[in-house]
Write a protein that holds these residues in place. Sequence first.
Motif, PDB file in Angstrom:
ATOM      1  N   TYR A 122     -18.246 -13.815  -0.775  1.00 22.98           N
ATOM      2  CA  TYR A 122     -18.029 -12.898   0.348  1.00 22.98           C
ATOM      3  C   TYR A 122     -16.544 -12.755   0.643  1.00 22.98           C
ATOM      4  O   TYR A 122     -16.045 -11.646   0.847  1.00 22.98           O
ATOM      5  N   GLU A 123     -15.827 -13.890   0.661  1.00 27.01           N
ATOM      6  CA  GLU A 123     -14.387 -13.850   0.934  1.00 27.01           C
ATOM      7  C   GLU A 123     -13.635 -13.089  -0.146  1.00 27.01           C
ATOM      8  O   GLU A 123     -12.721 -12.322   0.147  1.00 27.01           O
ATOM      9  N   LYS A 124     -14.033 -13.282  -1.418  1.00 22.38           N
ATOM     10  CA  LYS A 124     -13.386 -12.555  -2.516  1.00 22.38           C
ATOM     11  C   LYS A 124     -13.623 -11.057  -2.364  1.00 22.38           C
ATOM     12  O   LYS A 124     -12.701 -10.260  -2.541  1.00 22.38           O
ATOM     13  N   ALA A 125     -14.851 -10.686  -2.060  1.00 18.11           N
ATOM     14  CA  ALA A 125     -15.167  -9.264  -1.902  1.00 18.11           C
ATOM     15  C   ALA A 125     -14.382  -8.677  -0.735  1.00 18.11           C
ATOM     16  O   ALA A 125     -13.819  -7.589  -0.834  1.00 18.11           O
ATOM     17  N   ASP A 126     -14.331  -9.418   0.369  1.00 20.21           N
ATOM     18  CA  ASP A 126     -13.610  -8.938   1.551  1.00 20.21           C
ATOM     19  C   ASP A 126     -12.122  -8.807   1.252  1.00 20.21           C
ATOM     20  O   ASP A 126     -11.497  -7.804   1.592  1.00 20.21           O
ATOM     21  N   SER A 127     -11.547  -9.815   0.596  1.00 19.93           N
ATOM     22  CA  SER A 127     -10.107  -9.764   0.299  1.00 19.93           C
ATOM     23  C   SER A 127      -9.801  -8.672  -0.720  1.00 19.93           C
ATOM     24  O   SER A 127      -8.776  -7.999  -0.618  1.00 19.93           O
ATOM     25  N   SER A 128     -10.701  -8.461  -1.684  1.00 19.77           N
ATOM     26  CA  SER A 128     -10.440  -7.403  -2.664  1.00 19.77           C
ATOM     27  C   SER A 128     -10.538  -6.030  -2.001  1.00 19.77           C
ATOM     28  O   SER A 128      -9.780  -5.122  -2.342  1.00 19.77           O
ATOM     29  N   GLN A 129     -11.432  -5.879  -1.025  1.00 27.02           N
ATOM     30  CA  GLN A 129     -11.516  -4.610  -0.301  1.00 27.02           C
ATOM     31  C   GLN A 129     -10.256  -4.381   0.519  1.00 27.02           C
ATOM     32  O   GLN A 129      -9.725  -3.276   0.554  1.00 27.02           O
ATOM     33  N   ARG A 130      -9.769  -5.442   1.166  1.00 29.92           N
ATOM     34  CA  ARG A 130      -8.533  -5.321   1.945  1.00 29.92           C
ATOM     35  C   ARG A 130      -7.363  -4.989   1.029  1.00 29.92           C
ATOM     36  O   ARG A 130      -6.546  -4.125   1.333  1.00 29.92           O
ATOM     37  N   GLU A 131      -7.312  -5.670  -0.108  1.00 26.50           N
ATOM     38  CA  GLU A 131      -6.233  -5.426  -1.066  1.00 26.50           C
ATOM     39  C   GLU A 131      -6.289  -3.990  -1.588  1.00 26.50           C
ATOM     40  O   GLU A 131      -5.265  -3.306  -1.681  1.00 26.50           O
ATOM     41  N   GLU A 132      -7.495  -3.535  -1.895  1.00 28.03           N
ATOM     42  CA  GLU A 132      -7.665  -2.163  -2.383  1.00 28.03           C
ATOM     43  C   GLU A 132      -7.250  -1.170  -1.295  1.00 28.03           C
ATOM     44  O   GLU A 132      -6.574  -0.174  -1.581  1.00 28.03           O
ATOM     45  N   HIS A 133      -7.611  -1.445  -0.046  1.00 28.07           N
ATOM     46  CA  HIS A 133      -7.239  -0.579   1.077  1.00 28.07           C
ATOM     47  C   HIS A 133      -5.718  -0.524   1.213  1.00 28.07           C
ATOM     48  O   HIS A 133      -5.150   0.550   1.404  1.00 28.07           O
ATOM     49  N   GLU A 134      -5.066  -1.683   1.110  1.00 25.90           N
ATOM     50  CA  GLU A 134      -3.601  -1.733   1.196  1.00 25.90           C
ATOM     51  C   GLU A 134      -2.962  -0.950   0.052  1.00 25.90           C
ATOM     52  O   GLU A 134      -1.979  -0.234   0.249  1.00 25.90           O
ATOM     53  N   ASN A 135      -3.528  -1.079  -1.152  1.00 31.15           N
ATOM     54  CA  ASN A 135      -3.003  -0.339  -2.300  1.00 31.15           C
ATOM     55  C   ASN A 135      -3.109   1.165  -2.073  1.00 31.15           C
ATOM     56  O   ASN A 135      -2.181   1.913  -2.395  1.00 31.15           O
ATOM     57  N   TYR A 136      -4.231   1.598  -1.516  1.00 30.32           N
ATOM     58  CA  TYR A 136      -4.406   3.025  -1.226  1.00 30.32           C
ATOM     59  C   TYR A 136      -3.401   3.486  -0.169  1.00 30.32           C
ATOM     60  O   TYR A 136      -2.835   4.574  -0.281  1.00 30.32           O
ATOM     61  N   LYS A 137      -3.186   2.660   0.861  1.00 32.86           N
ATOM     62  CA  LYS A 137      -2.222   3.027   1.897  1.00 32.86           C
ATOM     63  C   LYS A 137      -0.824   3.166   1.302  1.00 32.86           C
ATOM     64  O   LYS A 137      -0.107   4.125   1.605  1.00 32.86           O
ATOM     65  N   LYS A 138      -0.444   2.220   0.445  1.00 37.46           N
ATOM     66  CA  LYS A 138       0.868   2.290  -0.198  1.00 37.46           C
ATOM     67  C   LYS A 138       0.980   3.540  -1.065  1.00 37.46           C
ATOM     68  O   LYS A 138       2.009   4.225  -1.049  1.00 37.46           O
ATOM     69  N   HIS A 139      -0.075   3.818  -1.795  1.00 39.97           N
ATOM     70  CA  HIS A 139      -0.070   4.998  -2.670  1.00 39.97           C
ATOM     71  C   HIS A 139       0.056   6.281  -1.840  1.00 39.97           C
ATOM     72  O   HIS A 139       0.799   7.188  -2.198  1.00 39.97           O
ATOM     73  N   ILE A 140      -0.655   6.334  -0.732  1.00 39.74           N
ATOM     74  CA  ILE A 140      -0.588   7.512   0.153  1.00 39.74           C
ATOM     75  C   ILE A 140       0.823   7.650   0.718  1.00 39.74           C
ATOM     76  O   ILE A 140       1.374   8.755   0.774  1.00 39.74           O
ATOM     77  N   GLN A 141       1.430   6.535   1.124  1.00 36.22           N
ATOM     78  CA  GLN A 141       2.792   6.588   1.652  1.00 36.22           C
ATOM     79  C   GLN A 141       3.773   7.082   0.592  1.00 36.22           C
ATOM     80  O   GLN A 141       4.660   7.890   0.882  1.00 36.22           O
ATOM     81  N   GLU A 142       3.601   6.594  -0.643  1.00 37.75           N
ATOM     82  CA  GLU A 142       4.472   7.058  -1.729  1.00 37.75           C
ATOM     83  C   GLU A 142       4.300   8.555  -1.961  1.00 37.75           C
ATOM     84  O   GLU A 142       5.280   9.280  -2.152  1.00 37.75           O
ATOM     85  N   LEU A 143       3.053   9.011  -1.928  1.00 40.25           N
ATOM     86  CA  LEU A 143       2.798  10.441  -2.127  1.00 40.25           C
ATOM     87  C   LEU A 143       3.384  11.273  -0.984  1.00 40.25           C
ATOM     88  O   LEU A 143       3.906  12.369  -1.210  1.00 40.25           O
ATOM     89  N   GLU A 144       3.289  10.748   0.242  1.00 37.32           N
ATOM     90  CA  GLU A 144       3.877  11.460   1.383  1.00 37.32           C
ATOM     91  C   GLU A 144       5.400  11.546   1.249  1.00 37.32           C
ATOM     92  O   GLU A 144       5.996  12.582   1.535  1.00 37.32           O
ATOM     93  N   LYS A 145       6.032  10.453   0.798  1.00 38.79           N
ATOM     94  CA  LYS A 145       7.474  10.479   0.565  1.00 38.79           C
ATOM     95  C   LYS A 145       7.829  11.511  -0.496  1.00 38.79           C
ATOM     96  O   LYS A 145       8.784  12.267  -0.342  1.00 38.79           O
ATOM     97  N   GLN A 146       7.036  11.514  -1.565  1.00 37.04           N
ATOM     98  CA  GLN A 146       7.264  12.471  -2.645  1.00 37.04           C
ATOM     99  C   GLN A 146       7.099  13.894  -2.128  1.00 37.04           C
ATOM    100  O   GLN A 146       7.905  14.777  -2.449  1.00 37.04           O
ATOM    101  N   LEU A 147       6.075  14.119  -1.333  1.00 34.11           N
ATOM    102  CA  LEU A 147       5.830  15.442  -0.774  1.00 34.11           C
ATOM    103  C   LEU A 147       6.995  15.865   0.114  1.00 34.11           C
ATOM    104  O   LEU A 147       7.462  17.001   0.027  1.00 34.11           O
ATOM    105  N   TYR A 148       7.487  14.963   0.952  1.00 33.66           N
ATOM    106  CA  TYR A 148       8.615  15.265   1.826  1.00 33.66           C
ATOM    107  C   TYR A 148       9.847  15.610   0.993  1.00 33.66           C
ATOM    108  O   TYR A 148      10.536  16.587   1.267  1.00 33.66           O
TER     109      TYR A 148
END
Length: 192
Positions: A122-148
């Motif tokens: 359960y902890e591995k699944a939860d941490s991997s979901q959090r990690e995946e969420h953080e990766n998506y947030k970083k990717h979105i921020q990079e794309l927003e910077k690129q767009l700007y």
Amino acid sequence: MPTNRQDAWSQDEDLLLAEVVLRNIREGGTQLQAFEEVGKQLSRTAAACGFRWNSYVRKQYKSGIEIAKKQRKELKKNAIAPSEFAELEESALTEQPAVEVPQTRSYQIEFNDLVAFLKELYEKADSSQREEHENYKKHIQELEKQLYYLAAENEKLEKELKLIEQDYKALIDIMERARKMVVLHEEDRLKK
């Protein structure tokens, strides 16, 4: 942007692979038998199943493998046939067990191991979901910077284009005036 393979493994297929391999370990079977069984169910080769198990799935089920090995040792020690073990598992789910299961400390340890394994999973699944969420947030921020950046670059290029168009128009006007002056000058000279 990464593309998904058409034959990529899903979480359900990974789970099926893990369940069958762990069952075979518990019952004293081989991993190869498990790979062949899963391969038939998923229309994949046994080699593909073995590769997936060794490269990815096994790492997520280390404690499950240890539990399955302990259960296999316990089965061998108590000389319980796999079919009888299945009956024991089924009877544990009903209110009136068909077979008397002796209450020993080893069963309690296995239960505690199982609880620990499930908590870890359960902890591995939860941490991997959090990690995946953080990766998506970083990717979105990079794309927003690129767009700007691209929007600013586009605006700059549009301004430059307008300036070039204005300069071009001014140059054409100057050339047209010069041509008219030359024509008028020629006409005046011809008239004289």
